[in-house]
Design a protein around this motif. Sequence first.
Motif, PDB file in Angstrom:
ATOM      1  N   ALA A  17       0.854  -1.188   0.000  1.00 32.48           N
ATOM      2  CA  ALA A  17       0.000   0.000   0.000  1.00 32.48           C
ATOM      3  C   ALA A  17       0.885   1.230   0.000  1.00 32.48           C
ATOM      4  CB  ALA A  17      -0.925   0.011   1.216  1.00 32.48           C
ATOM      5  N   ALA A  18       0.457   2.267  -0.714  1.00 33.34           N
ATOM      6  CA  ALA A  18       1.197   3.527  -0.786  1.00 33.34           C
ATOM      7  C   ALA A  18       2.663   3.314  -1.173  1.00 33.34           C
ATOM      8  CB  ALA A  18       1.109   4.274   0.540  1.00 33.34           C
ATOM      9  N   LEU A  22       3.854  -3.894   3.128  1.00 35.29           N
ATOM     10  CA  LEU A  22       3.501  -4.012   4.541  1.00 35.29           C
ATOM     11  C   LEU A  22       3.815  -5.410   5.056  1.00 35.29           C
ATOM     12  CD1 LEU A  22       0.089  -2.124   4.400  1.00 35.29           C
ATOM     13  CD2 LEU A  22       2.285  -1.232   5.216  1.00 35.29           C
ATOM     14  N   ARG A  41       2.115  -1.873  14.785  1.00 30.48           N
ATOM     15  CA  ARG A  41       1.793  -0.468  14.962  1.00 30.48           C
ATOM     16  C   ARG A  41       0.640  -0.039  14.058  1.00 30.48           C
ATOM     17  NH1 ARG A  41       7.981   1.568  14.496  1.00 30.48           N
ATOM     18  NH2 ARG A  41       8.155  -0.514  13.602  1.00 30.48           N
ATOM     19  N   ASN A  42       0.073   1.130  14.345  1.00 29.50           N
ATOM     20  CA  ASN A  42      -0.917   1.704  13.438  1.00 29.50           C
ATOM     21  C   ASN A  42      -0.291   1.864  12.052  1.00 29.50           C
ATOM     22  OD1 ASN A  42      -2.699   1.950  15.579  1.00 29.50           O
ATOM     23  ND2 ASN A  42      -2.159   4.068  15.993  1.00 29.50           N
ATOM     24  N   GLY A  43      -1.016   1.405  11.040  1.00 32.22           N
ATOM     25  CA  GLY A  43      -0.504   1.491   9.676  1.00 32.22           C
ATOM     26  C   GLY A  43       0.417   0.365   9.274  1.00 32.22           C
ATOM     27  N   ALA A  44       0.586  -0.630  10.142  1.00 30.39           N
ATOM     28  CA  ALA A  44       1.475  -1.757   9.826  1.00 30.39           C
ATOM     29  C   ALA A  44       0.851  -2.744   8.852  1.00 30.39           C
ATOM     30  CB  ALA A  44       1.887  -2.485  11.104  1.00 30.39           C
ATOM     31  N   GLY A  45      -0.451  -2.639   8.619  1.00 32.15           N
ATOM     32  CA  GLY A  45      -1.099  -3.504   7.638  1.00 32.15           C
ATOM     33  C   GLY A  45      -2.014  -4.563   8.202  1.00 32.15           C
ATOM     34  N   LYS A  46      -2.346  -4.470   9.487  1.00 29.34           N
ATOM     35  CA  LYS A  46      -3.180  -5.514  10.104  1.00 29.34           C
ATOM     36  C   LYS A  46      -4.536  -5.633   9.417  1.00 29.34           C
ATOM     37  CE  LYS A  46      -2.994  -3.645  14.211  1.00 29.34           C
ATOM     38  NZ  LYS A  46      -2.198  -2.462  13.815  1.00 29.34           N
ATOM     39  N   SER A  47      -5.210  -4.500   9.215  1.00 34.39           N
ATOM     40  CA  SER A  47      -6.535  -4.540   8.597  1.00 34.39           C
ATOM     41  C   SER A  47      -6.468  -5.002   7.150  1.00 34.39           C
ATOM     42  CB  SER A  47      -7.204  -3.162   8.673  1.00 34.39           C
ATOM     43  OG  SER A  47      -7.458  -2.801  10.007  1.00 34.39           O
ATOM     44  N   GLY A 212       5.557  -3.769   9.737  1.00 32.08           N
ATOM     45  CA  GLY A 212       5.115  -2.657   8.909  1.00 32.08           C
ATOM     46  C   GLY A 212       6.043  -2.347   7.751  1.00 32.08           C
ATOM     47  N   ASP A 213       7.182  -3.048   7.675  1.00 27.61           N
ATOM     48  CA  ASP A 213       8.127  -2.831   6.581  1.00 27.61           C
ATOM     49  C   ASP A 213       8.326  -4.105   5.768  1.00 27.61           C
ATOM     50  OD1 ASP A 213       9.453  -4.401   8.399  1.00 27.61           O
ATOM     51  OD2 ASP A 213      11.139  -3.033   8.717  1.00 27.61           O
TER      52      ASP A 213
END
Length: 248
Positions: A17-18, A22, A41-47, A212-213
């Motif tokens: 993403a972006a 992720l 973390r928030n934005g790590a791709g869980k959802s 997240g990376d």
Amino acid sequence: MSAGAPLLETRALTVRAAGRALVDGLAWRVHAGERWCVIGRNGAGKSLVLRALAGLSVPERSGAVLWQGRAQHDWPVGAAATLRALMPQQAQDRFALTVERTLALSEVVAPSCTSALGGLMAALDIAALAARRADQLSGGERQRVALAQCAVQGAALMLLDEPVSFQDPAHQQVVGRWLAQAAPAGERAWVASAHDPSWIARVATHVLALSGDGRWQAGPVEEILCASVLEQTYGCAWRSVEGVWIPA
């Protein structure tokens, strides 16, 4: 479907993403009886990972997802609904339906008997909400109704996006007790995103940690919930005090 195949398997799954990966090359299996929490973390791709596991669209993905040994895209829509259920972070109610009616419409397989549904509603502390409109509930109340919707769908695999994010401490315990019993050996499994390592330690059998990376780690809860993995996952130091994980 392959005999003895895991409920869920990913083969070299990459979610982007972006412009960044992720999750990169996720090779992972979920068997009946297992209870997995996804942390990061928030934005790590869980959802996004949960959406990919459920067969929904994500910005960019590659690799394969299999349900019971069969490629995700080979499942007819009706059959897929009996295998996996997804609870999003926030339910969207398009119609003014009562909780009781909302649950009735969520049943995909044979309708539950009245006593079983009553027991489920009592276990999630939503019995008193049966006659109320689902779109007029508080965030925590609606979240517990969404959990009940997943349960009555009858799917062997439940994918839950932050099932306690709106819950007060008492109801975090209520939901935790229910989840700890919601995956009997050989029958059902669930995968849920969550943040609190101490809560996770009480309810999960396994953890998938996303950095997240693109990096990830997966394994039994006692192996993944350690200071080094938590620090890599959340970007801050952690310590355990009498079995409770707190940021250092």
